[in-house]
Design a protein around this motif. Structure first.
Motif, PDB file in Angstrom:
ATOM      1  N   SER A   2       0.818  -1.209   0.000  1.00 29.04           N
ATOM      2  CA  SER A   2       0.000   0.000   0.000  1.00 29.04           C
ATOM      3  C   SER A   2       0.852   1.260   0.000  1.00 29.04           C
ATOM      4  O   SER A   2       0.441   2.285  -0.524  1.00 29.04           O
ATOM      5  CB  SER A   2      -0.962   0.002   1.188  1.00 29.04           C
ATOM      6  OG  SER A   2      -0.242   0.060   2.408  1.00 29.04           O
ATOM      7  N   GLY A   3       2.073   1.208   0.589  1.00 28.27           N
ATOM      8  CA  GLY A   3       2.953   2.362   0.570  1.00 28.27           C
ATOM      9  C   GLY A   3       3.308   2.770  -0.845  1.00 28.27           C
ATOM     10  O   GLY A   3       3.415   3.947  -1.163  1.00 28.27           O
ATOM     11  N   GLY A   4       3.493   1.770  -1.718  1.00 22.83           N
ATOM     12  CA  GLY A   4       3.765   2.080  -3.113  1.00 22.83           C
ATOM     13  C   GLY A   4       2.577   2.760  -3.764  1.00 22.83           C
ATOM     14  O   GLY A   4       2.738   3.669  -4.575  1.00 22.83           O
ATOM     15  N   ALA A   6       0.340   4.641  -2.156  1.00 25.32           N
ATOM     16  CA  ALA A   6       0.279   5.999  -1.609  1.00 25.32           C
ATOM     17  C   ALA A   6       1.295   6.904  -2.300  1.00 25.32           C
ATOM     18  O   ALA A   6       0.962   8.004  -2.762  1.00 25.32           O
ATOM     19  CB  ALA A   6       0.529   5.978  -0.101  1.00 25.32           C
ATOM     20  N   ARG A   7       2.525   6.465  -2.407  1.00 26.97           N
ATOM     21  CA  ARG A   7       3.583   7.287  -3.001  1.00 26.97           C
ATOM     22  C   ARG A   7       3.333   7.519  -4.491  1.00 26.97           C
ATOM     23  O   ARG A   7       3.560   8.619  -5.000  1.00 26.97           O
ATOM     24  CB  ARG A   7       4.947   6.662  -2.753  1.00 26.97           C
ATOM     25  CG  ARG A   7       5.340   6.745  -1.298  1.00 26.97           C
ATOM     26  CD  ARG A   7       6.589   5.930  -0.973  1.00 26.97           C
ATOM     27  NE  ARG A   7       6.671   5.655   0.428  1.00 26.97           N
ATOM     28  CZ  ARG A   7       7.150   6.493   1.343  1.00 26.97           C
ATOM     29  NH1 ARG A   7       7.580   7.672   0.982  1.00 26.97           N
ATOM     30  NH2 ARG A   7       7.178   6.167   2.603  1.00 26.97           N
ATOM     31  N   ASN A  38      10.279  14.150   0.284  1.00 25.46           N
ATOM     32  CA  ASN A  38       9.472  13.232   1.079  1.00 25.46           C
ATOM     33  C   ASN A  38       8.014  13.447   0.688  1.00 25.46           C
ATOM     34  O   ASN A  38       7.382  14.400   1.156  1.00 25.46           O
ATOM     35  CB  ASN A  38       9.687  13.509   2.570  1.00 25.46           C
ATOM     36  CG  ASN A  38       8.838  12.618   3.453  1.00 25.46           C
ATOM     37  OD1 ASN A  38       8.081  11.780   2.974  1.00 25.46           O
ATOM     38  ND2 ASN A  38       8.960  12.801   4.751  1.00 25.46           N
ATOM     39  N   MET A  40       5.509  12.003   1.611  1.00 21.45           N
ATOM     40  CA  MET A  40       4.566  11.702   2.686  1.00 21.45           C
ATOM     41  C   MET A  40       4.346  12.892   3.632  1.00 21.45           C
ATOM     42  O   MET A  40       3.482  12.841   4.487  1.00 21.45           O
ATOM     43  CB  MET A  40       5.055  10.496   3.490  1.00 21.45           C
ATOM     44  CG  MET A  40       5.308   9.259   2.634  1.00 21.45           C
ATOM     45  SD  MET A  40       3.915   8.788   1.592  1.00 21.45           S
ATOM     46  CE  MET A  40       2.858   8.013   2.781  1.00 21.45           C
ATOM     47  N   HIS A  64       0.522  15.487   6.621  1.00 20.56           N
ATOM     48  CA  HIS A  64       1.197  14.197   6.809  1.00 20.56           C
ATOM     49  C   HIS A  64       0.328  13.110   6.180  1.00 20.56           C
ATOM     50  O   HIS A  64      -0.810  12.916   6.593  1.00 20.56           O
ATOM     51  CB  HIS A  64       1.358  13.868   8.298  1.00 20.56           C
ATOM     52  CG  HIS A  64       2.139  14.867   9.070  1.00 20.56           C
ATOM     53  ND1 HIS A  64       3.469  14.724   9.322  1.00 20.56           N
ATOM     54  CD2 HIS A  64       1.775  16.035   9.644  1.00 20.56           C
ATOM     55  CE1 HIS A  64       3.902  15.759  10.026  1.00 20.56           C
ATOM     56  NE2 HIS A  64       2.874  16.567  10.229  1.00 20.56           N
ATOM     57  N   SER A  66      -0.225   9.049   5.301  1.00 23.32           N
ATOM     58  CA  SER A  66       0.187   7.728   5.784  1.00 23.32           C
ATOM     59  C   SER A  66       0.362   6.801   4.594  1.00 23.32           C
ATOM     60  O   SER A  66      -0.023   7.120   3.465  1.00 23.32           O
ATOM     61  CB  SER A  66      -0.873   7.163   6.738  1.00 23.32           C
ATOM     62  OG  SER A  66      -2.011   6.741   6.011  1.00 23.32           O
ATOM     63  N   GLU A  67       0.907   5.649   4.865  1.00 20.47           N
ATOM     64  CA  GLU A  67       1.082   4.633   3.817  1.00 20.47           C
ATOM     65  C   GLU A  67      -0.270   4.116   3.329  1.00 20.47           C
ATOM     66  O   GLU A  67      -0.342   3.465   2.294  1.00 20.47           O
ATOM     67  CB  GLU A  67       1.950   3.482   4.324  1.00 20.47           C
ATOM     68  CG  GLU A  67       3.362   3.883   4.718  1.00 20.47           C
ATOM     69  CD  GLU A  67       4.227   4.345   3.559  1.00 20.47           C
ATOM     70  OE1 GLU A  67       3.903   4.034   2.388  1.00 20.47           O
ATOM     71  OE2 GLU A  67       5.238   5.028   3.812  1.00 20.47           O
ATOM     72  N   ASP A  68      -1.338   4.411   4.069  1.00 20.24           N
ATOM     73  CA  ASP A  68      -2.682   3.972   3.694  1.00 20.24           C
ATOM     74  C   ASP A  68      -3.423   4.974   2.813  1.00 20.24           C
ATOM     75  O   ASP A  68      -4.586   4.765   2.469  1.00 20.24           O
ATOM     76  CB  ASP A  68      -3.526   3.700   4.944  1.00 20.24           C
ATOM     77  CG  ASP A  68      -2.983   2.554   5.761  1.00 20.24           C
ATOM     78  OD1 ASP A  68      -2.486   1.581   5.164  1.00 20.24           O
ATOM     79  OD2 ASP A  68      -3.027   2.645   7.000  1.00 20.24           O
ATOM     80  N   TYR A  69      -2.768   6.090   2.474  1.00 23.90           N
ATOM     81  CA  TYR A  69      -3.380   7.086   1.593  1.00 23.90           C
ATOM     82  C   TYR A  69      -3.568   6.467   0.206  1.00 23.90           C
ATOM     83  O   TYR A  69      -2.714   5.721  -0.226  1.00 23.90           O
ATOM     84  CB  TYR A  69      -2.471   8.320   1.507  1.00 23.90           C
ATOM     85  CG  TYR A  69      -3.011   9.404   0.623  1.00 23.90           C
ATOM     86  CD1 TYR A  69      -4.011  10.247   1.072  1.00 23.90           C
ATOM     87  CD2 TYR A  69      -2.540   9.570  -0.669  1.00 23.90           C
ATOM     88  CE1 TYR A  69      -4.529  11.235   0.259  1.00 23.90           C
ATOM     89  CE2 TYR A  69      -3.053  10.562  -1.490  1.00 23.90           C
ATOM     90  CZ  TYR A  69      -4.040  11.393  -1.023  1.00 23.90           C
ATOM     91  OH  TYR A  69      -4.554  12.360  -1.826  1.00 23.90           O
TER      92      TYR A  69
END
Length: 144
Positions: A2-4, A6-7, A38, A40, A64, A66-69
């Protein structure tokens, strides 16, 4: 994984923002010591709306993610002690107040108070509330 997501989403949103955004608004990812960004954590500036007590102010806001965005909304934060009924004393914005038509600064939601003094003045003494808004606005002039 999920971080991928979000980014990747934030990288696309950054491209779209750089091409087209409202005049006077600033939003950019924080820079890293190595020259990278950054995605995030973003530093933003919100201009006060013309014709309101917020006019002339340029208000700093940190976002801010999160990785869940985008499944989970970001946390938005003004400087600690920011005077607004829907901003906690820590500066954190009560995001439950927002919808797509919400004007964050100039249209406080009395049903979702986050700060006692600002809320009470907004409800009980609108003139004093407006005076305090104008005083705060002077603390945040146009950044150089």
């Amino acid at each position: 994984m999920s971080g991928g997501i979000a980014r990747g989403r934030l990288a696309e949103e950054r491209k779209a923002w750089r091409k087209n955004h409202p005049h006077g608004y600033v939003a950019r990812p924080e820079g890293q010591p190595d020259g990278s960004v950054n995605l995030m954590r973003w530093q933003c500036t919100l201009p006060g709306k013309v014709g309101t007590g917020w006019e002339g102010g340029y208000f700093p806001l940190t976002i801010h993610f999160s990785e869940d965005y985008p499944s989970k909304p970001p946390k938005c934060k003004f400087p600690p002690g920011f005077f607004h009924p829907n901003v906690y004393p820590s500066g954190t914005v009560c995001l439950s107040i927002l919808d797509e038509d919400q004007e964050l600064l100039d249209a406080p939601n009395p049903a979702s108070p986050a700060q006692t003094e600002a809320y009470q003045l907004f409800i009980q003494d609108p003139e004093e509330y407006k005076k305090r808004v104008r005083q705060q606005t002077k603390l945040y002039p146009l950044p150089v």
